[in-house]
Design a protein around this motif. Structure first.
Motif, PDB file in Angstrom:
ATOM      1  N   LEU A  19      -4.386  -0.670   3.067  1.00  0.00           N
ATOM      2  CA  LEU A  19      -3.616  -0.454   1.837  1.00  0.00           C
ATOM      3  C   LEU A  19      -2.313  -1.228   1.922  1.00  0.00           C
ATOM      4  O   LEU A  19      -1.256  -0.694   2.205  1.00  0.00           O
ATOM      5  CB  LEU A  19      -3.373   1.044   1.639  1.00  0.00           C
ATOM      6  CG  LEU A  19      -4.649   1.875   1.492  1.00  0.00           C
ATOM      7  CD1 LEU A  19      -4.328   3.351   1.504  1.00  0.00           C
ATOM      8  CD2 LEU A  19      -5.410   1.479   0.232  1.00  0.00           C
ATOM      9  N   TRP A  23      -3.775  -5.416  -1.442  1.00  0.00           N
ATOM     10  CA  TRP A  23      -4.461  -4.389  -2.249  1.00  0.00           C
ATOM     11  C   TRP A  23      -3.764  -4.272  -3.610  1.00  0.00           C
ATOM     12  O   TRP A  23      -4.396  -4.250  -4.662  1.00  0.00           O
ATOM     13  CB  TRP A  23      -4.434  -3.063  -1.512  1.00  0.00           C
ATOM     14  CG  TRP A  23      -5.215  -1.985  -2.187  1.00  0.00           C
ATOM     15  CD1 TRP A  23      -4.777  -1.168  -3.203  1.00  0.00           C
ATOM     16  CD2 TRP A  23      -6.557  -1.597  -1.913  1.00  0.00           C
ATOM     17  NE1 TRP A  23      -5.769  -0.306  -3.574  1.00  0.00           N
ATOM     18  CE2 TRP A  23      -6.865  -0.546  -2.792  1.00  0.00           C
ATOM     19  CE3 TRP A  23      -7.513  -2.043  -1.008  1.00  0.00           C
ATOM     20  CZ2 TRP A  23      -8.119   0.080  -2.805  1.00  0.00           C
ATOM     21  CZ3 TRP A  23      -8.749  -1.416  -1.004  1.00  0.00           C
ATOM     22  CH2 TRP A  23      -9.043  -0.370  -1.898  1.00  0.00           C
ATOM     23  N   SER A  39      -1.626   1.055  -3.628  1.00  0.00           N
ATOM     24  CA  SER A  39      -1.514   1.554  -2.261  1.00  0.00           C
ATOM     25  C   SER A  39      -0.516   2.711  -2.173  1.00  0.00           C
ATOM     26  O   SER A  39      -0.728   3.644  -1.402  1.00  0.00           O
ATOM     27  CB  SER A  39      -1.112   0.429  -1.311  1.00  0.00           C
ATOM     28  OG  SER A  39       0.170  -0.066  -1.631  1.00  0.00           O
ATOM     29  N   LYS A  43      -1.444   6.228  -0.519  1.00  0.00           N
ATOM     30  CA  LYS A  43      -0.672   6.702   0.637  1.00  0.00           C
ATOM     31  C   LYS A  43      -0.064   8.068   0.358  1.00  0.00           C
ATOM     32  O   LYS A  43      -0.023   8.931   1.248  1.00  0.00           O
ATOM     33  CB  LYS A  43       0.393   5.682   1.019  1.00  0.00           C
ATOM     34  CG  LYS A  43      -0.203   4.439   1.647  1.00  0.00           C
ATOM     35  CD  LYS A  43       0.854   3.386   1.909  1.00  0.00           C
ATOM     36  CE  LYS A  43       0.236   2.121   2.469  1.00  0.00           C
ATOM     37  NZ  LYS A  43       1.211   1.057   2.676  1.00  0.00           N
TER      38      LYS A  43
END
Length: 107
Positions: A19, A23, A39, A43
């Motif tokens: 990520l 991405w 991302s 996350k």
């Protein structure tokens, strides 16, 4: 074992490492993508929800090496593989150009 053609399957910490800025570039390049394919969103999900759900991230990416052209963020637990943001989201968890047919088919 999960296998995809010409791509890569990443789980746990390896999935988190996928990520990256690359991405997010794919998410921005797709007019159908939303903030929920970035991302940062993934996350945040991993930091807040993953442990509670007993899930870990699973990323399918294409190609296995070099710059990423397409990816799908999933989650896996002892019973199922499903979209990373399931069951709360009503959107897909993929990034990339939907007209990159080689990448789409490979995933």
């Amino acid at each position: 074992m999960i296998q995809i053609q010409k791509g890569d399957v990443l789980v746990g910490d390896e999935a988190c490492a996928a990520l990256t800025h690359g991405w997010d570039e794919l998410a921005r390049a797709n007019s159908s993508a939303t903030i929920f394919q970035t991302s940062s969103w993934y996350k945040a999900w991993l930091a807040i929800v993953a442990n509670h759900e007993c899930a870990q991230p699973l990323i399918l990416r294409y190609p296995a090496t070099g710059p990423i052209r397409a990816g799908v963020a999933l989650q896996i637990n002892s019973e199922t593989i499903r979209p990373l943001s399931a069951p709360w989201a009503d959107y897909h968890d993929g990034v990339g150009n939907p007209f990159d047919f080689e990448a789409v088919e490979s995933l």
